[in-house]
Design a protein around this motif. Structure first.
Motif, PDB file in Angstrom:
ATOM      1  N   GLU A 162       0.819  -1.218   0.000  1.00  0.00           N
ATOM      2  CA  GLU A 162       0.000   0.000   0.000  1.00  0.00           C
ATOM      3  C   GLU A 162       0.850   1.264   0.000  1.00  0.00           C
ATOM      4  O   GLU A 162       0.526   2.238  -0.688  1.00  0.00           O
ATOM      5  CB  GLU A 162      -0.916  -0.003   1.215  1.00  0.00           C
ATOM      6  CG  GLU A 162      -1.857   1.196   1.300  1.00  0.00           C
ATOM      7  CD  GLU A 162      -2.767   1.147   2.515  1.00  0.00           C
ATOM      8  OE1 GLU A 162      -3.630   2.046   2.640  1.00  0.00           O
ATOM      9  OE2 GLU A 162      -2.622   0.217   3.344  1.00  0.00           O
ATOM     10  N   HIS A 163       1.951   1.255   0.749  1.00  0.00           N
ATOM     11  CA  HIS A 163       2.695   2.504   0.980  1.00  0.00           C
ATOM     12  C   HIS A 163       4.099   2.516   0.383  1.00  0.00           C
ATOM     13  O   HIS A 163       4.671   3.599   0.205  1.00  0.00           O
ATOM     14  CB  HIS A 163       2.792   2.771   2.479  1.00  0.00           C
ATOM     15  CG  HIS A 163       1.468   2.927   3.153  1.00  0.00           C
ATOM     16  ND1 HIS A 163       0.662   4.020   2.953  1.00  0.00           N
ATOM     17  CD2 HIS A 163       0.807   2.119   4.028  1.00  0.00           C
ATOM     18  CE1 HIS A 163      -0.436   3.891   3.672  1.00  0.00           C
ATOM     19  NE2 HIS A 163      -0.387   2.750   4.326  1.00  0.00           N
ATOM     20  N   GLY A 164       4.706   1.374   0.117  1.00  0.00           N
ATOM     21  CA  GLY A 164       6.050   1.349  -0.445  1.00  0.00           C
ATOM     22  C   GLY A 164       7.058   2.111   0.396  1.00  0.00           C
ATOM     23  O   GLY A 164       7.078   1.968   1.622  1.00  0.00           O
ATOM     24  N   PRO A 165       7.879   2.961  -0.217  1.00  0.00           N
ATOM     25  CA  PRO A 165       8.920   3.682   0.529  1.00  0.00           C
ATOM     26  C   PRO A 165       8.375   4.710   1.508  1.00  0.00           C
ATOM     27  O   PRO A 165       9.113   5.209   2.351  1.00  0.00           O
ATOM     28  CB  PRO A 165       9.747   4.358  -0.565  1.00  0.00           C
ATOM     29  CG  PRO A 165       8.828   4.450  -1.737  1.00  0.00           C
ATOM     30  CD  PRO A 165       7.947   3.236  -1.664  1.00  0.00           C
ATOM     31  N   ALA A 166       7.073   5.025   1.434  1.00  0.00           N
ATOM     32  CA  ALA A 166       6.457   5.976   2.366  1.00  0.00           C
ATOM     33  C   ALA A 166       5.839   5.273   3.572  1.00  0.00           C
ATOM     34  O   ALA A 166       5.112   5.900   4.342  1.00  0.00           O
ATOM     35  CB  ALA A 166       5.387   6.793   1.647  1.00  0.00           C
ATOM     36  N   LEU A 167       6.141   4.003   3.758  1.00  0.00           N
ATOM     37  CA  LEU A 167       5.567   3.232   4.860  1.00  0.00           C
ATOM     38  C   LEU A 167       5.854   3.905   6.199  1.00  0.00           C
ATOM     39  O   LEU A 167       6.996   4.247   6.513  1.00  0.00           O
ATOM     40  CB  LEU A 167       6.160   1.825   4.855  1.00  0.00           C
ATOM     41  CG  LEU A 167       5.712   0.885   5.979  1.00  0.00           C
ATOM     42  CD1 LEU A 167       4.218   0.589   5.881  1.00  0.00           C
ATOM     43  CD2 LEU A 167       6.525  -0.412   5.932  1.00  0.00           C
ATOM     44  N   ALA A 168       4.808   4.094   7.001  1.00  0.00           N
ATOM     45  CA  ALA A 168       4.955   4.685   8.332  1.00  0.00           C
ATOM     46  C   ALA A 168       5.433   3.621   9.310  1.00  0.00           C
ATOM     47  O   ALA A 168       5.163   2.430   9.133  1.00  0.00           O
ATOM     48  CB  ALA A 168       3.619   5.259   8.800  1.00  0.00           C
ATOM     49  N   PRO A 169       6.132   4.033  10.372  1.00  0.00           N
ATOM     50  CA  PRO A 169       6.632   3.054  11.342  1.00  0.00           C
ATOM     51  C   PRO A 169       5.541   2.312  12.095  1.00  0.00           C
ATOM     52  O   PRO A 169       5.764   1.222  12.594  1.00  0.00           O
ATOM     53  CB  PRO A 169       7.468   3.901  12.305  1.00  0.00           C
ATOM     54  CG  PRO A 169       7.774   5.156  11.564  1.00  0.00           C
ATOM     55  CD  PRO A 169       6.600   5.391  10.676  1.00  0.00           C
TER      56      PRO A 169
END
Length: 451
Positions: A162-169
């Motif tokens: 869903e988020h790729g490199p923007a994945l939130a912690p």
């Protein structure tokens, strides 16, 4: 029992039934009852049911007890191939109880239990941390291909896709964003205050991509990865390639820096997934190994202390217990001089009575700044076992698994001086590392010179 019950309706159309309540009554919208137990081990069952729909006919308490016990026995694997089998099964049960329908496991079931009284160190951990989810999956994988492993893979795969490199912690159990942190107008636990939400929603943590790869590789070793999970692995590796030169908040969620742990754990994840990549992956395994080599070389260039150990970041020369994990996970060999020097530095600088602290905050004694981190204690057990010191590894394991309350639950920290748990509980990642150590230490291991 039917005569000894009270049925009520609450705000929001909730149906409530309290059974086993002789002489119960309501007074000013409050339910009041009294139960007198004679000495000598007598007991009395009270059953509280809350539902958003009309409740079915009541079930006797003894039937509910038997059904609950049977369900938990069936859901917890035997784990006979572990040391501390009872505690290993208990850890698995705790993690199961913290896991939602989508496969996400909250970091803790509580909010606002202070780590230090009157110091503003209150947090809300009722969310899913990607790193913790990876720890859970790896802990379960060490014991076998159990359903909790599939849950972790399913949840992390969905977030990566869903988020790729923007994945939130971290995120909620449904994958939504963690709410903004705010305080409540409640007194909270003594020495603290109630808080909702978490500032982690605004952070970038590079290491979560490495931890995700370690989780997916552990599942692949059990042949538990489908096509979506392999696509998620590629997304995590691509995120590392794109963002590994950025400063991040790191495992301890501090200020942004070029943390050694973040980069080295990414190297470990890349090596692990490369080793599992199918031959049809089109050269991805070679590219991932090359990137891992580059990360280790770059970290050596700016985070190798003059004494030969890893230091925390290019600007922070102190030792950090988190730096035990990259070698445990395969970023570099167990007998690499940087590995052994770091292990020695943690043992001599961050240990008190076989409990391990994260790092030194300042010149004060370790116990004056925070409690020992039980996660780090079990990491020390794994690192010691990797060196072939099996008896000493069990000693670390036994010491740290003793730092729990009467229900067998672990918090994040343990106050060594006052022998008290600190912070929210049950803390999922501590139970995960206990489970992993219990499985790993059950098998003899000589010093491994390979990755």
């Amino acid at each position: 029992m039917a005569a000894d019950r009270v049925d009520m309706r609450l705000a929001g159309n909730l149906h409530v039934r309290l059974a086993g309540t002789p002489d119960a009554g309501t007074d000013d919208a409050a339910l009041r009852t009294g139960v007198r137990l004679e000495p000598g081990g007598r007991h009395h069952d009270l059953v509280l049911e809350v539902s958003d729909r009309r409740l079915p006919a009541p079930t006797p308490a003894d039937v509910l007890w038997r059904a609950t016990e049977q369900t938990w026995r069936a859901s917890a694997p035997d784990l006979a191939n572990t040391i501390g089998q009872r505690d290993a099964r208990h850890a698995h049960a705790v993690l199961s109880g913290l896991t939602g329908p989508a496969g996400g496991t909250v970091a803790a079931a509580t909010t606002s239990l202070p780590e230090r009284a009157e110091q503003g160190r209150n947090y809300d951990y009722r969310y899913v941390w990607i790193r913790d989810q990876a720890y859970i999956g790896q802990g379960v994988a060490a014991a076998g291909a159990h359903p909790l492993l599939d849950d972790s893979v399913r949840f992390v795969t969905a977030r990566l896709l869903e988020h790729g490199p923007a994945l939130a912690p971290a995120c909620t159990t449904t994958g939504a964003a963690v709410p903004q942190q705010r305080t409540l107008d409640l007194a909270g636990y003594p020495g603290g205050f109630d808080i909702v939400g978490n500032k982690v929603r605004h952070q970038f943590q590079l290491d979560i991509f490495g931890e995700s790869l370690l989780l997916l590789a552990a599942a692949a070793r059990h042949d538990r990865l489908d096509a979506d999970a392999w696509r998620a692995a590629t997304a995590a590796a691509d995120a590392i390639a794109a963002r590994h030169r950025e400063a991040d908040a790191g495992i301890w969620e501090l200020h942004d820096d070029r943390w050694a742990h973040s980069r080295l754990i990414c190297a470990a994840g890349l090596r692990a997934i490369a080793a599992q990549a199918p031959s049809s992956s089109g050269g991805k395994a070679a590219r991932w190994e090359a990137l891992a080599d580059r990360l280790v070389d770059e970290t050596s260039a700016d985070c190798l202390h003059p004494t030969g150990r890893w230091q925390r970041s290019p600007t922070l020369e102190g030792v950090d217990a988190a730096l035990l994990m990259p070698a445990v996970r395969g970023a570099l060999p167990a007998d690499d001089p940087r590995t052994t020097a770091t292990l020695h530095a943690v043992r001599t600088g961050l240990v008190q009575d076989h409990y391990v602290y994260r790092f030194r905050h300042d010149g004060r004694p370790l116990e004056d700044t925070e409690g020992a981190f039980l996660l780090c204690g079990f990491a020390m057990a794994l690192a010691t076992h990797q060196q072939g010191n099996e008896v000493d590894a069990v000693r670390w394991f036994e010491r740290n698994r003793a730092a729990c309350g009467p229900p067998g639950l672990f918090a994040e920290e343990f106050d060594v001086a006052q022998r008290q748990l600190r912070g929210n509980l049950p803390q999922a990642f501590v139970h995960a590392l206990l489970l992993e150590a219990a499985a790993t230490l059950a098998h003899p291991r000589g010093l491994s010179a390979g990755r």
